[in-house]
Design an enzyme around this catalytic site. Structure first.
Site, PDB file in Angstrom:
ATOM      1  N   GLU A 167      14.137  16.548  26.836  1.00 19.32           N
ATOM      2  CA  GLU A 167      13.722  17.630  25.807  1.00 19.32           C
ATOM      3  C   GLU A 167      12.449  16.970  25.901  1.00 19.32           C
ATOM      4  O   GLU A 167      11.290  17.267  24.948  1.00 19.32           O
ATOM      5  CB  GLU A 167      14.172  18.055  24.309  1.00 19.32           C
ATOM      6  CG  GLU A 167      15.664  18.423  25.042  1.00 19.32           C
ATOM      7  CD  GLU A 167      16.200  19.447  23.747  1.00 19.32           C
ATOM      8  OE1 GLU A 167      15.595  19.977  23.005  1.00 19.32           O
ATOM      9  OE2 GLU A 167      17.335  18.954  23.700  1.00 19.32           O
ATOM     10  N   LYS A 188      17.946  27.594  19.524  1.00 18.40           N
ATOM     11  CA  LYS A 188      17.801  29.730  19.335  1.00 18.40           C
ATOM     12  C   LYS A 188      16.701  30.100  19.483  1.00 18.40           C
ATOM     13  O   LYS A 188      16.457  31.557  19.165  1.00 18.40           O
ATOM     14  CB  LYS A 188      18.387  29.797  17.671  1.00 18.40           C
ATOM     15  CG  LYS A 188      19.871  29.141  17.755  1.00 18.40           C
ATOM     16  CD  LYS A 188      19.933  28.806  15.380  1.00 18.40           C
ATOM     17  CE  LYS A 188      20.999  28.710  15.476  1.00 18.40           C
ATOM     18  NZ  LYS A 188      20.799  27.046  15.503  1.00 18.40           N
ATOM     19  N   TYR A 252      25.107  22.160   4.838  1.00 20.99           N
ATOM     20  CA  TYR A 252      26.169  21.374   4.183  1.00 20.99           C
ATOM     21  C   TYR A 252      27.650  22.265   4.049  1.00 20.99           C
ATOM     22  O   TYR A 252      27.759  23.452   3.435  1.00 20.99           O
ATOM     23  CB  TYR A 252      26.348  20.918   3.154  1.00 20.99           C
ATOM     24  CG  TYR A 252      27.139  20.026   3.173  1.00 20.99           C
ATOM     25  CD1 TYR A 252      27.389  17.905   3.787  1.00 20.99           C
ATOM     26  CD2 TYR A 252      28.333  20.251   2.180  1.00 20.99           C
ATOM     27  CE1 TYR A 252      27.912  17.968   3.429  1.00 20.99           C
ATOM     28  CE2 TYR A 252      28.671  18.730   2.027  1.00 20.99           C
ATOM     29  CZ  TYR A 252      29.011  17.680   2.749  1.00 20.99           C
ATOM     30  OH  TYR A 252      30.560  17.288   2.865  1.00 20.99           O
ATOM     31  N   TYR A 256      26.854  19.043  12.926  1.00 22.74           N
ATOM     32  CA  TYR A 256      26.630  17.379  13.635  1.00 22.74           C
ATOM     33  C   TYR A 256      26.316  16.590  12.685  1.00 22.74           C
ATOM     34  O   TYR A 256      24.959  16.870  12.692  1.00 22.74           O
ATOM     35  CB  TYR A 256      25.780  17.099  14.876  1.00 22.74           C
ATOM     36  CG  TYR A 256      24.414  17.981  15.259  1.00 22.74           C
ATOM     37  CD1 TYR A 256      23.518  16.415  14.888  1.00 22.74           C
ATOM     38  CD2 TYR A 256      23.534  19.217  15.292  1.00 22.74           C
ATOM     39  CE1 TYR A 256      21.834  16.746  14.329  1.00 22.74           C
ATOM     40  CE2 TYR A 256      22.550  19.211  15.067  1.00 22.74           C
ATOM     41  CZ  TYR A 256      21.659  17.778  14.901  1.00 22.74           C
ATOM     42  OH  TYR A 256      20.298  18.589  14.597  1.00 22.74           O
ATOM     43  N   TYR A 257      26.471  15.050  12.185  1.00 22.73           N
ATOM     44  CA  TYR A 257      26.166  14.571  11.492  1.00 22.73           C
ATOM     45  C   TYR A 257      25.258  13.475  11.743  1.00 22.73           C
ATOM     46  O   TYR A 257      25.813  12.437  12.328  1.00 22.73           O
ATOM     47  CB  TYR A 257      27.909  13.870  11.082  1.00 22.73           C
ATOM     48  CG  TYR A 257      28.772  14.976  10.069  1.00 22.73           C
ATOM     49  CD1 TYR A 257      28.686  15.451   8.722  1.00 22.73           C
ATOM     50  CD2 TYR A 257      29.424  15.474  10.745  1.00 22.73           C
ATOM     51  CE1 TYR A 257      29.464  16.087   8.592  1.00 22.73           C
ATOM     52  CE2 TYR A 257      30.183  16.366  10.642  1.00 22.73           C
ATOM     53  CZ  TYR A 257      30.659  16.998   9.522  1.00 22.73           C
ATOM     54  OH  TYR A 257      31.308  17.592   8.378  1.00 22.73           O
ATOM     55  N   HIS A 258      24.311  13.812  12.164  1.00 26.16           N
ATOM     56  CA  HIS A 258      23.351  13.267  12.000  1.00 26.16           C
ATOM     57  C   HIS A 258      22.082  14.325  11.326  1.00 26.16           C
ATOM     58  O   HIS A 258      21.685  14.884  11.898  1.00 26.16           O
ATOM     59  CB  HIS A 258      22.661  13.194  13.400  1.00 26.16           C
ATOM     60  CG  HIS A 258      21.650  11.878  13.839  1.00 26.16           C
ATOM     61  ND1 HIS A 258      21.689  11.303  14.527  1.00 26.16           N
ATOM     62  CD2 HIS A 258      20.238  12.501  12.850  1.00 26.16           C
ATOM     63  CE1 HIS A 258      20.273  10.026  14.087  1.00 26.16           C
ATOM     64  NE2 HIS A 258      19.942  11.306  13.721  1.00 26.16           N
ATOM     65  N   HIS A 260      19.346  16.280   9.765  1.00 34.73           N
ATOM     66  CA  HIS A 260      18.074  17.338  10.181  1.00 34.73           C
ATOM     67  C   HIS A 260      17.953  17.729   9.671  1.00 34.73           C
ATOM     68  O   HIS A 260      18.734  18.895   8.814  1.00 34.73           O
ATOM     69  CB  HIS A 260      18.752  17.838  11.450  1.00 34.73           C
ATOM     70  CG  HIS A 260      20.296  18.154  11.727  1.00 34.73           C
ATOM     71  ND1 HIS A 260      21.092  17.453  11.351  1.00 34.73           N
ATOM     72  CD2 HIS A 260      20.231  19.741  12.236  1.00 34.73           C
ATOM     73  CE1 HIS A 260      22.286  18.547  11.613  1.00 34.73           C
ATOM     74  NE2 HIS A 260      21.838  19.850  11.430  1.00 34.73           N
ATOM     75  N   VAL A 261      17.193  18.738   9.730  1.00 35.87           N
ATOM     76  CA  VAL A 261      16.775  19.692   8.704  1.00 35.87           C
ATOM     77  C   VAL A 261      15.405  21.260   9.699  1.00 35.87           C
ATOM     78  O   VAL A 261      15.470  20.791  10.124  1.00 35.87           O
ATOM     79  CB  VAL A 261      15.069  19.580   8.116  1.00 35.87           C
ATOM     80  CG1 VAL A 261      14.473  20.232   6.982  1.00 35.87           C
ATOM     81  CG2 VAL A 261      15.431  18.500   6.626  1.00 35.87           C
ATOM     82  N   HIS A 262      16.592  21.773   9.863  1.00 36.25           N
ATOM     83  CA  HIS A 262      16.045  23.108  10.442  1.00 36.25           C
ATOM     84  C   HIS A 262      15.077  24.195   9.893  1.00 36.25           C
ATOM     85  O   HIS A 262      14.363  24.009   7.884  1.00 36.25           O
ATOM     86  CB  HIS A 262      16.901  24.262   9.976  1.00 36.25           C
ATOM     87  CG  HIS A 262      18.756  23.988  10.343  1.00 36.25           C
ATOM     88  ND1 HIS A 262      18.920  24.242  11.053  1.00 36.25           N
ATOM     89  CD2 HIS A 262      19.845  23.223   9.648  1.00 36.25           C
ATOM     90  CE1 HIS A 262      20.582  23.162  11.969  1.00 36.25           C
ATOM     91  NE2 HIS A 262      20.331  22.847  11.289  1.00 36.25           N
TER      92      HIS A 262
END
Length: 325
Positions: A167, A188, A252, A256-258, A260-262
């Site tokens: 990517e 998305k 939360y 996935y557990y790294h 990140h912010v949406h």
């Protein structure tokens, strides 16, 4: 006394001929979450033939998998695809736009997980959902050991993005260390419709597992930089987006557990991932950490958890045991 007014109005009936004679003026609203479009235009009156202002709502029908013959129709669905256009891929994940007929707009967005594991199958299967109240003690005794047991292969696709293996042509921004993070389009998003803009900001520091890992004395500069720099870059790329039109939130439990912010356009509505209990506004997290640097490790957190999730049985059992004391 005046005679009663007859309020009955003969209902409208729109024929196929009238529907095909619709003259489009503009889109009033489009909602990708509910697959609906509100169109403004004119339709000829069935009696006079004169064009009259009309609002038309178009809504894609749901797949009725319980209807007779629908299973066979779904089985053959992929075989009826007439055209496919890739939107990207990373590790075992791939997504594309598809057309059932090439002479019309894309009908379907396709996401593929290949090869899919039992974990993927369980996650995407229909399941009962319950609210869980996770205390700091439950996090330390159950949730954190679970996170630490997850194989590194589950987040290989994240490392591919951060290292530039995958990517690379989609990356919107990468910040320098020590406040390292990378901004990429979320799968998305179709990468073109601004009202459905959806981005992910991925921290470079793999030791930040989730919002539970955040500490004010260590991570406030990173969170503030994520917030401010991303908005600045996005508004430079897309000048029609105004200040205050981006929503920043953290999940939360996350998928996935790294850390990140949406980031979504404020008009983007309806995503289950924006539900109360799962989505936490980034601004609120920053405020909490400014009030108390350890706030996110001390607060109980309530969220919805499906019965297929690996955390459901141990958490529900521990909560039930504690309530019986």
């Amino acid at each position: 006394m005046s005679p009663p007014v007859d309020l009955y109005v003969e209902p409208n009936v729109i024929s196929l001929t009238q529907a095909r004679a619709f003259v489009f003026e503009r889109i009033l609203t489009d909602d990708p979450a509910t697959r609906t479009l509100f169109l403004l235009g004119t339709i000829p009156n069935s009696k006079t033939g004169e064009q009259e202002t009309a609002i038309v709502k178009l809504e894609k029908a749901a797949f009725d998998t319980h209807a007779e013959g629908e299973r066979e129709a779904v089985q053959g669905l992929m075989g009826r695809i007439g055209k496919l256009e890739s939107l990207g891929g990373n590790d075992i994940y791939y997504w594309a736009k598809a057309w059932m007929k090439e002479d019309r707009p894309a009908d379907i967005k396709i996401s593929v997980i290949q090869p899919a594991t039992e974990v993927h199958i369980s996650k995407h299967s229909k399941q009962a959902v319950h609210l869980i109240r996770e205390t700091p003690e439950l996090y330390q005794s159950i949730v954190l050991p679970y996170i630490q047991s997850i194989p590194a292969s589950r987040t290989q696709w994240v490392r591919n993005i951060l290292s530039g293996v995958s990517e690379a042509d989609s990356v919107i921004y990468t910040s320098p260390s020590p406040l390292g993070f990378t901004v990429v389009p979320d799968l998305k998003w179709d990468k073109s419709t601004l009202s459905t803009l959806y981005l992910s900001i991925i921290a470079h520091d793999a030791s930040i597992l989730s919002l539970r890992s955040l500490r004010g004395d260590l991570h406030l500069p990173l969170l503030i930089e994520m917030r401010n720099k991303t908005e600045e870059v996005v508004r430079e790329l897309y000048p029609s987006i105004e200040k205050g039109q981006l929503r920043f939130f953290v999940h939360y439990q996350p998928s996935y557990y790294h850390f990140h912010v949406h980031v979504v356009h404020v008009s983007y509505q309806g995503s289950l991932g924006m539900s109360v209990g799962q989505a936490h506004l980034l601004d609120d997290l920053i405020d909490l950490l400014q009030l108390n640097p350890s706030a996110l490790s001390l607060l109980p957190l309530t969220y919805a958890l499906g019965e297929n999730h690996a955390l459901w049985k141990p958490l529900s059992s521990a909560i039930a045991a504690a309530s019986s004391l």
